[in-house]
Design a protein around this motif. Structure first.
Motif, PDB file in Angstrom:
ATOM      1  N   ALA A 116       0.812  -1.214   0.000  1.00 32.40           N
ATOM      2  CA  ALA A 116       0.000   0.000   0.000  1.00 32.40           C
ATOM      3  C   ALA A 116       0.848   1.267   0.000  1.00 32.40           C
ATOM      4  O   ALA A 116       0.395   2.334  -0.434  1.00 32.40           O
ATOM      5  N   SER A 117       2.094   1.151   0.451  1.00 33.31           N
ATOM      6  CA  SER A 117       2.958   2.328   0.551  1.00 33.31           C
ATOM      7  C   SER A 117       3.456   2.821  -0.804  1.00 33.31           C
ATOM      8  O   SER A 117       4.105   3.852  -0.890  1.00 33.31           O
ATOM      9  N   GLY A 118       3.157   2.085  -1.862  1.00 37.09           N
ATOM     10  CA  GLY A 118       3.617   2.492  -3.191  1.00 37.09           C
ATOM     11  C   GLY A 118       4.639   1.531  -3.730  1.00 37.09           C
ATOM     12  O   GLY A 118       4.849   1.416  -4.929  1.00 37.09           O
ATOM     13  N   GLY A 119       5.322   0.854  -2.850  1.00 38.06           N
ATOM     14  CA  GLY A 119       6.097  -0.300  -3.217  1.00 38.06           C
ATOM     15  C   GLY A 119       7.431  -0.085  -3.876  1.00 38.06           C
ATOM     16  O   GLY A 119       7.847  -0.860  -4.698  1.00 38.06           O
ATOM     17  N   GLU A 120       8.188   0.951  -3.495  1.00 36.87           N
ATOM     18  CA  GLU A 120       9.499   1.136  -4.110  1.00 36.87           C
ATOM     19  C   GLU A 120      10.409   1.867  -3.133  1.00 36.87           C
ATOM     20  O   GLU A 120      10.018   2.870  -2.552  1.00 36.87           O
ATOM     21  N   GLU A 121      11.608   1.354  -2.919  1.00 40.83           N
ATOM     22  CA  GLU A 121      12.537   1.973  -1.971  1.00 40.83           C
ATOM     23  C   GLU A 121      13.547   2.831  -2.724  1.00 40.83           C
ATOM     24  O   GLU A 121      14.205   2.359  -3.657  1.00 40.83           O
ATOM     25  N   GLU A 122      13.649   4.068  -2.318  1.00 42.97           N
ATOM     26  CA  GLU A 122      14.580   5.002  -2.970  1.00 42.97           C
ATOM     27  C   GLU A 122      16.029   4.546  -2.769  1.00 42.97           C
ATOM     28  O   GLU A 122      16.410   4.098  -1.700  1.00 42.97           O
ATOM     29  N   GLY A 123      16.812   4.697  -3.842  1.00 38.35           N
ATOM     30  CA  GLY A 123      18.225   4.381  -3.760  1.00 38.35           C
ATOM     31  C   GLY A 123      18.551   2.905  -3.788  1.00 38.35           C
ATOM     32  O   GLY A 123      19.703   2.522  -3.611  1.00 38.35           O
ATOM     33  N   SER A 124      17.559   2.071  -4.022  1.00 29.89           N
ATOM     34  CA  SER A 124      17.801   0.625  -4.048  1.00 29.89           C
ATOM     35  C   SER A 124      17.905   0.137  -5.478  1.00 29.89           C
ATOM     36  O   SER A 124      17.374   0.747  -6.407  1.00 29.89           O
ATOM     37  N   HIS A 125      18.633  -0.959  -5.648  1.00 26.62           N
ATOM     38  CA  HIS A 125      18.755  -1.555  -6.974  1.00 26.62           C
ATOM     39  C   HIS A 125      17.454  -2.260  -7.340  1.00 26.62           C
ATOM     40  O   HIS A 125      16.742  -2.761  -6.486  1.00 26.62           O
ATOM     41  N   GLY A 126      17.190  -2.306  -8.635  1.00 20.85           N
ATOM     42  CA  GLY A 126      15.995  -2.993  -9.099  1.00 20.85           C
ATOM     43  C   GLY A 126      15.488  -2.360 -10.371  1.00 20.85           C
ATOM     44  O   GLY A 126      15.908  -1.265 -10.759  1.00 20.85           O
ATOM     45  N   GLU A 127      14.579  -3.066 -11.025  1.00 14.02           N
ATOM     46  CA  GLU A 127      14.031  -2.574 -12.284  1.00 14.02           C
ATOM     47  C   GLU A 127      12.572  -2.173 -12.173  1.00 14.02           C
ATOM     48  O   GLU A 127      12.079  -1.387 -12.969  1.00 14.02           O
ATOM     49  N   VAL A 128      11.854  -2.736 -11.189  1.00 18.98           N
ATOM     50  CA  VAL A 128      10.424  -2.444 -11.029  1.00 18.98           C
ATOM     51  C   VAL A 128      10.119  -2.311  -9.539  1.00 18.98           C
ATOM     52  O   VAL A 128      10.904  -2.739  -8.693  1.00 18.98           O
ATOM     53  N   SER A 129       8.970  -1.743  -9.203  1.00 24.12           N
ATOM     54  CA  SER A 129       8.567  -1.634  -7.804  1.00 24.12           C
ATOM     55  C   SER A 129       8.240  -3.020  -7.259  1.00 24.12           C
ATOM     56  O   SER A 129       7.999  -3.966  -8.015  1.00 24.12           O
ATOM     57  N   ASN A 130       8.222  -3.153  -5.918  1.00 25.77           N
ATOM     58  CA  ASN A 130       7.905  -4.470  -5.376  1.00 25.77           C
ATOM     59  C   ASN A 130       6.445  -4.840  -5.629  1.00 25.77           C
ATOM     60  O   ASN A 130       6.107  -6.020  -5.720  1.00 25.77           O
ATOM     61  N   PHE A 131       5.573  -3.831  -5.787  1.00 26.56           N
ATOM     62  CA  PHE A 131       4.189  -4.125  -6.181  1.00 26.56           C
ATOM     63  C   PHE A 131       4.149  -4.700  -7.597  1.00 26.56           C
ATOM     64  O   PHE A 131       3.434  -5.662  -7.875  1.00 26.56           O
ATOM     65  N   ALA A 132       4.951  -4.116  -8.497  1.00 29.42           N
ATOM     66  CA  ALA A 132       5.005  -4.609  -9.879  1.00 29.42           C
ATOM     67  C   ALA A 132       5.585  -6.021  -9.934  1.00 29.42           C
ATOM     68  O   ALA A 132       5.138  -6.854 -10.721  1.00 29.42           O
ATOM     69  N   SER A 133       6.587  -6.293  -9.087  1.00 29.05           N
ATOM     70  CA  SER A 133       7.164  -7.638  -9.068  1.00 29.05           C
ATOM     71  C   SER A 133       6.134  -8.663  -8.607  1.00 29.05           C
ATOM     72  O   SER A 133       6.080  -9.784  -9.123  1.00 29.05           O
ATOM     73  N   LEU A 134       5.285  -8.288  -7.635  1.00 26.12           N
ATOM     74  CA  LEU A 134       4.214  -9.184  -7.196  1.00 26.12           C
ATOM     75  C   LEU A 134       3.207  -9.402  -8.317  1.00 26.12           C
ATOM     76  O   LEU A 134       2.764 -10.531  -8.555  1.00 26.12           O
ATOM     77  N   CYS A 135       2.858  -8.326  -9.021  1.00 26.73           N
ATOM     78  CA  CYS A 135       1.911  -8.450 -10.131  1.00 26.73           C
ATOM     79  C   CYS A 135       2.467  -9.325 -11.240  1.00 26.73           C
ATOM     80  O   CYS A 135       1.726 -10.093 -11.870  1.00 26.73           O
ATOM     81  N   MET A 136       3.784  -9.228 -11.512  1.00 24.33           N
ATOM     82  CA  MET A 136       4.390 -10.097 -12.526  1.00 24.33           C
ATOM     83  C   MET A 136       4.308 -11.555 -12.096  1.00 24.33           C
ATOM     84  O   MET A 136       4.030 -12.441 -12.901  1.00 24.33           O
ATOM     85  N   ALA A 137       4.571 -11.811 -10.806  1.00 27.68           N
ATOM     86  CA  ALA A 137       4.485 -13.180 -10.296  1.00 27.68           C
ATOM     87  C   ALA A 137       3.050 -13.684 -10.359  1.00 27.68           C
ATOM     88  O   ALA A 137       2.791 -14.816 -10.785  1.00 27.68           O
TER      89      ALA A 137
END
Length: 454
Positions: free
Chosen positions: A45-66
């Motif tokens: 619910a927080s928007g799902g992305e941590e600033e300054g962290s490595h990654g290509e998509v938000s953690n919400f998007a990664s859940l949606c992909m899964a």
């Protein structure tokens, strides 16, 4: 031979191994992952992305992909098949499998982020092949390579392409041209072209486009289907307590309620657990590939989000499907009706207040649901199999990836015109073989999971 091999791989050994891993991880974690379910939803619910962290998509998007790869025809057809073969009690065991599968998914997501790699180009590479190689050590690399080979083949050879598009075109034909015989109908040709073009537009754009499409379609399709099922359950609310009691009792004594059609508790258990595992893919090693792409610094946080996938897929979506089937009595054998037909029959009975239009409403709704469920599985498995191939050929060599994408789209295009029985079996075999390297890693890396969780 293919069917025989399929039955061996997806038989008692694999089901036992996956369930053992889930129970083992649940006990070793002392259930701490379950206490943090509210935290997992807050992270989303927080928007799902941590600033300054490595990654290509938000953690919400990664859940949606899964979820795009797991929420599929199994949630509609698989549940109906499990209950038809194992009785209403199969739904109970499906939920049990998901409960312990949540610990497995948690461990997979945690390890995926902990051992992932970032290429000089900024792409994220992670999944079972990396936590096998880096977590267990270089001498285990052959096991990682085996997983990547099985994952690549599973995507291109059926589970992500032919079987899914065949399911879509079959549902469209059944609705628009029922009883069509002789050659391929216009509805099959047109729907096949639409799916192929849509797949091409999404997968050519890579992980970010797949993630963007998934974050739009997955929440929409899942919430719409759940809402439709809840309407049916609300209309038949008086039958729910009796249905729940039947599900629990039939899980341990199915013969008493199925007239001997299901002989023992072990049949109900096997059918329910097998379908539950096949639906949420806990232990198969596919979901951590998506989890590794998340923009997060904390492996535990991503483990929690990954765990939510099993909860949503099976404990919510599969459960509402199963409840509708049991509440309406559609689980009892009906000559000539099986698979998706059972679910359509269940929704038709549940919407009987609509009169003669109930069947049309049910058939149309499930056709649309199957279309979106199967399409998101197509794009989700393209991402999985691409990452497996990238591990095999290296991140700098992009030509094999581009060739793979073209072949993947081609397989979707020719899928409606191929016989699917053997393809389903081949896809099942590759999908099942992915699990064994992954489960070995999860067992040996349990102390890492426990330490990080503490």
């Amino acid at each position: 031979m293919i069917e025989k091999l399929d039955s061996i791989i997806w038989g008692l050994p694999l089901i036992t191994a996956i369930m053992f891993t889930g129970v083992w991880l649940t006990l070793r974690l002392c259930g701490c992952h379950l206490k943090d379910i509210p935290r997992a939803f807050r992270l989303l619910a927080s928007g799902g992305e941590e600033e300054g962290s490595h990654g290509e998509v938000s953690n919400f998007a990664s859940l949606c992909m899964a979820l795009s790869a797991t929420i599929g025809t199994g949630n509609i057809v698989g549940v109906a098949t499990a209950i038809a073969l194992g009785g209403p009690g199969a739904l109970f065991w499906m939920i049990v499998a998901a409960f312990f599968g949540m610990a497995t998914k948690y461990a997979e997501g945690l390890l995926a982020v902990k051992y992932r790699e970032v290429t000089p180009e900024g792409r994220i590479l992670g999944g079972p092949f990396y936590y096998i190689e880096k977590g267990l050590g270089p001498k285990w690399k052959p096991l990682a390579i085996a997983f990547a080979i099985f994952g690549t083949c599973a995507g291109i050879m059926g589970i992500g392409t032919i079987t899914q598009v065949n399911g879509i075109t079959g549902a469209v034909e059944t609705f628009f041209q029922p009883g069509h015989t002789g050659g391929y109908s216009l509805s099959v040709i047109l729907s096949g072209l639409v799916v192929t073009l849509a797949t091409g537009l999404v997968v050519i754009g890579g992980v970010k486009r797949i993630a963007k499409v998934s974050t739009i379609i997955v929440p929409f399709m899942a919430s719409s289907y759940i809402l439709f099922a809840l309407v049916v359950l609300a209309v038949n609310i008086k039958e729910i307590p009796g249905a729940v009691a039947l599900i629990v009792k039939a899980a341990f004594n199915p013969a008493a309620f199925t007239g001997g059609a299901v002989g023992s508790m072990f049949v109900a258990m096997q059918k329910g657990i097998a379908r539950g595992i096949f639906s949420n893919e806990a232990g198969l090693g596919s979901a951590p590939i998506a989890a590794a792409a998340a923009k997060t610094k904390n492996p535990v946080d991503q483990g929690l989000i990954c765990m939510i996938g099993a909860f949503i897929d099976t404990i919510i979506v599969c459960t509402v499907t199963g409840l509708v089937i049991v509440v309406t009595g559609a689980w009892k054998p009906i000559p000539g009706i099986e698979g998706a037909g059972i679910t359509i029959e269940a929704f038709t009975r549940g919407l009987s207040f609509l009169g003669s239009s109930a069947a049309a409403v049910s058939s149309f709704t499930l056709m649309v649901s199957l279309f979106f469920f199967a399409f998101t599985t197509i794009i989700g498995w393209d991402f999985y199999s691409e990452k497996c191939l990238e591990y095999l050929v290296g991140s700098k060599n992009r030509l094999p990836i581009h060739i793979f994408r073209a072949l993947y789209i081609l397989m979707v295009g020719i899928g409606p015109y191929l016989t699917v029985s053997a393809v389903w079996s081949i896809a099942d075999i590759m999908n099942g073989l992915m699990a064994f390297p992954n489960l070995i890693a999860l067992i040996f890396l349990t102390p890492i999971v426990v330490k990080a969780s503490k």
